[in-house]
Design an enzyme around this catalytic site. Structure first.
Site, short mmCIF file in Angstrom:
data_model
loop_
_atom_site.label_atom_id
_atom_site.label_comp_id
_atom_site.label_asym_id
_atom_site.label_seq_id
_atom_site.Cartn_x
_atom_site.Cartn_y
_atom_site.Cartn_z
N PHE A 64 1.07 -4.18 -16.10
CA PHE A 64 0.66 -5.91 -15.78
C PHE A 64 -1.05 -5.58 -15.79
CE2 PHE A 64 -0.28 -8.76 -12.24
CZ PHE A 64 -0.63 -9.67 -12.90
N LEU A 78 1.83 3.84 -6.35
CA LEU A 78 0.56 3.00 -6.47
C LEU A 78 0.75 1.49 -7.12
CD1 LEU A 78 -0.56 6.12 -6.27
CD2 LEU A 78 -2.33 5.23 -7.76
N ASN A 95 12.88 0.42 -3.71
CA ASN A 95 13.49 1.12 -4.78
C ASN A 95 13.05 2.40 -4.68
OD1 ASN A 95 15.30 -0.87 -5.86
ND2 ASN A 95 13.48 -1.75 -6.80
N TYR A 107 -0.50 -10.17 -0.76
CA TYR A 107 -0.97 -8.78 -0.81
C TYR A 107 -1.05 -8.05 0.77
CZ TYR A 107 -4.06 -4.59 -2.36
OH TYR A 107 -4.65 -3.44 -2.78
N LYS A 141 1.73 -5.28 1.73
CA LYS A 141 1.45 -4.05 1.85
C LYS A 141 1.56 -3.35 3.52
CE LYS A 141 -0.65 -2.48 -1.90
NZ LYS A 141 -0.08 -1.34 -2.43
N THR A 201 -12.60 1.25 -3.69
CA THR A 201 -12.80 2.28 -4.35
C THR A 201 -13.45 1.83 -5.91
OG1 THR A 201 -11.22 3.33 -3.29
CG2 THR A 201 -11.69 4.45 -5.52
P1 NAD Z 1 -4.61 -1.34 -10.65
O1 NAD Z 1 -4.24 -2.84 -10.91
O2 NAD Z 1 -5.70 -0.72 -11.64
O3 NAD Z 1 -3.61 -0.47 -10.97
C1 NAD Z 1 -2.01 -0.96 -10.57
C2 NAD Z 1 -1.26 -0.45 -11.46
O4 NAD Z 1 0.10 -0.87 -11.07
C3 NAD Z 1 -1.33 -1.13 -12.86
O5 NAD Z 1 -1.08 -0.23 -13.90
C4 NAD Z 1 -0.16 -2.04 -13.28
O6 NAD Z 1 0.26 -2.30 -14.28
C5 NAD Z 1 1.16 -1.53 -12.27
N1 NAD Z 1 2.14 -2.26 -11.85
C6 NAD Z 1 1.80 -3.46 -10.98
N2 NAD Z 1 2.73 -4.17 -10.72
C7 NAD Z 1 4.03 -3.18 -11.00
C8 NAD Z 1 5.32 -3.37 -11.08
N3 NAD Z 1 6.01 -4.25 -10.65
N4 NAD Z 1 6.05 -2.18 -11.75
C9 NAD Z 1 5.47 -1.21 -12.49
N5 NAD Z 1 3.85 -1.15 -12.29
C10 NAD Z 1 3.13 -2.08 -11.82
O7 NAD Z 1 -5.04 -1.09 -9.11
P2 NAD Z 1 -5.42 0.17 -8.62
O8 NAD Z 1 -6.95 -0.11 -8.20
O9 NAD Z 1 -5.49 1.40 -9.45
O10 NAD Z 1 -4.91 0.41 -7.39
C11 NAD Z 1 -3.89 1.14 -7.21
C12 NAD Z 1 -3.03 0.94 -5.91
O11 NAD Z 1 -4.06 1.42 -4.86
C13 NAD Z 1 -2.72 -0.17 -5.59
O12 NAD Z 1 -1.26 0.01 -4.81
C14 NAD Z 1 -3.44 -0.75 -4.89
O13 NAD Z 1 -3.04 -1.81 -3.71
C15 NAD Z 1 -4.25 0.34 -4.04
N6 NAD Z 1 -5.50 0.08 -3.40
C16 NAD Z 1 -6.52 0.21 -4.45
C17 NAD Z 1 -7.72 -0.10 -3.86
C18 NAD Z 1 -8.97 -0.05 -4.79
O14 NAD Z 1 -10.20 -0.26 -4.22
N7 NAD Z 1 -8.86 0.37 -5.95
C19 NAD Z 1 -8.07 -0.39 -2.59
C20 NAD Z 1 -6.96 -0.58 -1.59
C21 NAD Z 1 -5.82 -0.12 -2.14
#
Ligand code: NAD
Ligand code: UDP
Length: 312
Positions: free
Chosen positions: A36, A73, A99, A145, A149, A175
């Site tokens: 996505f 993630l 799941n 969100y 979470k 990050t």
């Molecule tokens: P991102 O959007 O780059 O990565 C999320 C990934 O999850 C994507 O590859 C997307 O395709 C996949 N995805 C989404 N819905 C899905 C589903 N239903 N089934 C399978 N795949 C699915 O975001 P990120 O920055 O890499 O974040 C990764 C995780 O870390 C997330 O859970 C996010 O909430 C958490 N997070 C990130 C940050 C940050 O600053 N980057 C901060 C807090 C929390």
């Protein structure tokens, strides 16, 4: 011997770095993603590795695999993307967690949850520590969100209490780094791209709101330290860099570092945009021996170089 490790969201920004690090450490990786917000481009360089497998799958549907550990993630992380289809965001957070927890329970393996500083909402004090329960609007545009979470953290703890499952919850603060998606609207990627194109740099509000930015390699080290920590340590634990900056300062820094001609313009502050974010990382320091090492300027330099290559 290496383990077989599932990384959901493995083709996203953080997930792709985690897959890379786990492979480098001699593990097999099953990268599960529905693409996505992630992209196969992020993991293209890993596909030649015989220990790496990509599985296109939406975690809101059950998954049957054999593995030794799960990092969960999967979830869009940028406000633009998680607000695009809020119901799907909630399903990913909640049904997805159920799941993946069910899979971990069947296999009796440890499971890591990528939670977020958003569980603190608009905090009433700073820095935020793990005992703070947060100040979250349950019906706002960020709630799909934030509440998703929070509910996932509840589910993880209920599986821990009821089934003795090994859980590890990281509350991740902002990050940044290579492979952030160009179109996801997060502040560091937006400002760098705007500055490199000499377009106006869009500061929302007056730019006095703060965030604390952690470079991706530090964050991934924190994930692995948490997963490998003692059985009794479940978290939640804050992972982030306490170096706090205002959004206006970031805009100015990025314009200066890129040598850009961009002007700063001010736009409306989005609803429920938190005014302040700074992690208290005492628990991570004491329980995991973890601290971020990369200074903001150094991480920004690397990220700017990456976006120069990507946008050509
Ligand atoms: P991102 O959007 O780059 O990565 C999320 C990934 O999850 C994507 O590859 C997307 O395709 C996949 N995805 C989404 N819905 C899905 C589903 N239903 N089934 C399978 N795949 C699915 O975001 P990120 O920055 O890499 O974040 C990764 C995780 O870390 C997330 O859970 C996010 O909430 C958490 N997070 C990130 C940050 C940050 O600053 N980057 C901060 C807090 C929390
Ligand atoms: N922001 C901004 N201009 C942009 C993108 C974001 O001023 O082009 C602001 C946003 O309003 C917020 C901060 O930068 O105050 C961080 O936004 P981001 O979406 O990166 O993360 P989050 O709000 O989830 O911490």
């Amino acid at each position: 011997m290496g383990k077989r490790i599932i990384v959901t969201g493995g083709s996203g920004f953080l997930g792709s770095h985690l897959c890379e690090k786990l492979l480098d450490s001699g593990h097999e990786v099953l990268c599960v993603d529905n693409c996505f917000t992630g992209s196969k481009k992020n993991i293209h360089h890993l596909t030649e590795n015989p220990g790496f497998e990509f599985i296109r799958h939406d975690i809101t549907f059950p998954l049957y695999l054999e593995a030794d550990e799960i990092y969960n993630l999967a979830c869009p992380a940028s406000p633009v993307h998680y607000q695009h289809d809020p119901v799907q965001t909630l399903k990913t957070c909640v049904h997805g967690a159920i799941n993946m927890l069910g899979l971990a329970k069947r296999l009796n393996i440890k499971i890591f949850q990528a939670s977020t500083s958003e569980v603190y909402g608009n905090p009433s004090f700073s820095p935020q520590n793990e005992s703070y329960w947060g100040n979250v609007n349950p019906i706002g545009i960020r709630s799909c969100y934030d509440e998703g979470k929070r509910c996932a953290e509840t589910l993880f703890h209920d599986y821990y209490r009821k089934h003795g499952l090994g859980i590890k919850i990281a509350r991740i603060f902002n990050t940044y780094g290579e492979r952030m998606a160009q179109n996801d609207g997060r502040v560091v990627s937006n400002f760098i791209i705007q500055a490199l194109k000499n377009d106006p740099v869009t500061v929302y509000g007056d730019g006095s709101q703060t965030r604390s930015f952690c470079y991706v390699s530090d964050m991934i080290n924190g994930f692995i330290k948490l997963m490998d920590s003692g059985e009794s340590f479940t978290g939640p634990v804050n992972l982030g860099n306490p170096d706090e900056t205002s959004i206006l300062e970031i805009a100015q820094k990025i314009i200066q570092m890129t040598g850009s001609n961009s002007k700063i313009i001010f736009k409306d502050l989005p609803l429920d945009d938190p005014l302040q974010r700074k992690p208290d990382i005492t628990l991570a320091e004491n329980a995991l021996g973890w601290q971020p090492k990369v200074k903001f300027e150094k991480g920004l330099e690397k990220t700017i170089e990456y976006f120069k290559r990507v946008i050509g």
